[in-house]
Write an enzyme that holds these catalytic residues in place. Sequence first.
Site, mmCIF file in Angstrom:
data_model
loop_
_atom_site.group_PDB
_atom_site.id
_atom_site.type_symbol
_atom_site.label_atom_id
_atom_site.label_comp_id
_atom_site.label_asym_id
_atom_site.label_seq_id
_atom_site.Cartn_x
_atom_site.Cartn_y
_atom_site.Cartn_z
ATOM 1 N N TYR A 97 -1.310 -14.233 -27.856
ATOM 2 C CA TYR A 97 -1.575 -13.698 -29.193
ATOM 3 C C TYR A 97 -0.439 -14.082 -30.129
ATOM 4 O O TYR A 97 -0.654 -14.413 -31.290
ATOM 5 C CB TYR A 97 -1.750 -12.173 -29.142
ATOM 6 C CG TYR A 97 -2.991 -11.757 -28.390
ATOM 7 C CD1 TYR A 97 -4.225 -11.695 -29.028
ATOM 8 C CD2 TYR A 97 -2.935 -11.444 -27.032
ATOM 9 C CE1 TYR A 97 -5.366 -11.328 -28.341
ATOM 10 C CE2 TYR A 97 -4.077 -11.073 -26.337
ATOM 11 C CZ TYR A 97 -5.287 -11.018 -26.999
ATOM 12 O OH TYR A 97 -6.427 -10.659 -26.317
ATOM 13 N N ASN A 125 -14.483 -11.093 -32.081
ATOM 14 C CA ASN A 125 -15.331 -12.240 -31.733
ATOM 15 C C ASN A 125 -16.641 -11.836 -31.051
ATOM 16 O O ASN A 125 -16.622 -11.336 -29.935
ATOM 17 C CB ASN A 125 -14.537 -13.177 -30.813
ATOM 18 C CG ASN A 125 -15.361 -14.348 -30.334
ATOM 19 O OD1 ASN A 125 -16.335 -14.738 -30.960
ATOM 20 N ND2 ASN A 125 -14.958 -14.917 -29.212
ATOM 21 N N CYS A 133 -12.128 -16.638 -26.694
ATOM 22 C CA CYS A 133 -11.132 -15.569 -26.749
ATOM 23 C C CYS A 133 -10.634 -15.198 -25.358
ATOM 24 O O CYS A 133 -9.554 -14.613 -25.228
ATOM 25 C CB CYS A 133 -11.685 -14.350 -27.493
ATOM 26 S SG CYS A 133 -13.218 -13.712 -26.827
ATOM 27 N N HIS A 134 -11.365 -15.576 -24.310
ATOM 28 C CA HIS A 134 -10.905 -15.318 -22.940
ATOM 29 C C HIS A 134 -9.666 -16.142 -22.601
ATOM 30 O O HIS A 134 -8.966 -15.834 -21.639
ATOM 31 C CB HIS A 134 -12.026 -15.592 -21.932
ATOM 32 C CG HIS A 134 -12.484 -17.013 -21.891
ATOM 33 N ND1 HIS A 134 -13.379 -17.517 -22.820
ATOM 34 C CD2 HIS A 134 -12.173 -18.035 -21.062
ATOM 35 C CE1 HIS A 134 -13.602 -18.795 -22.544
ATOM 36 N NE2 HIS A 134 -12.879 -19.131 -21.482
ATOM 37 N N GLU A 160 -12.327 -22.454 -15.240
ATOM 38 C CA GLU A 160 -11.761 -23.551 -16.015
ATOM 39 C C GLU A 160 -10.565 -24.203 -15.320
ATOM 40 O O GLU A 160 -9.969 -25.141 -15.842
ATOM 41 C CB GLU A 160 -11.342 -23.054 -17.405
ATOM 42 C CG GLU A 160 -12.506 -22.658 -18.274
ATOM 43 C CD GLU A 160 -12.094 -22.270 -19.682
ATOM 44 O OE1 GLU A 160 -11.005 -22.670 -20.138
ATOM 45 O OE2 GLU A 160 -12.875 -21.544 -20.337
#
Length: 176
Positions: A97, A125, A133-134, A160
């Site tokens: 963040y 979101n 946003c993850h 991912e």
Amino acid sequence: MYRKQYRSPLGMITLNADGENLTAVCFEDGKDYGRYIQDGEERDLPIFDEAIQWLDQYFQGKDPGPIPRYKRNDMTPFRQEVIDELLKIPYGQTVTYRDLAKAICAKRGWKRMSAQAVGGAVGWNPICIMIPCHRVVGSNGSLIGYGGGIHNKLKLLALEGVDTSSYTIPKKGTAL
């Protein structure tokens, strides 16, 4: 408003669209579901076909590329700026963040900005997974703040190829 169900390996996902654009994509078991998903007619639409193709690629462990068209009527300039930064996070990578706040400050010529302000915009979101946003984590390595559920955030990052062994899961709080 229209809706479509998508069965992902992590559970059911509901998609909303206005006919031309996605308006929400949420895990049914996530806390954001009731916040963003609206009742609507079940219908096959080209935008749903695009979204499902994107999600199929994603859940096969591939970078699906640009996201389908989306639209929100409650988009503020600051939220859009945060969304633009989220869309820059590469597949398989994370940012904090604080990193997002610094990027926005650099664009605006500011010295600093609250990471909490950015967190509030990230938490807004309504297009989960596609607007990634993850991929945003706490600067202390905590997997905080995912409306689709921390368990899903962890699984998405692992899908991912992110090494999640150094991240921590909060024991209590709103992030769960």
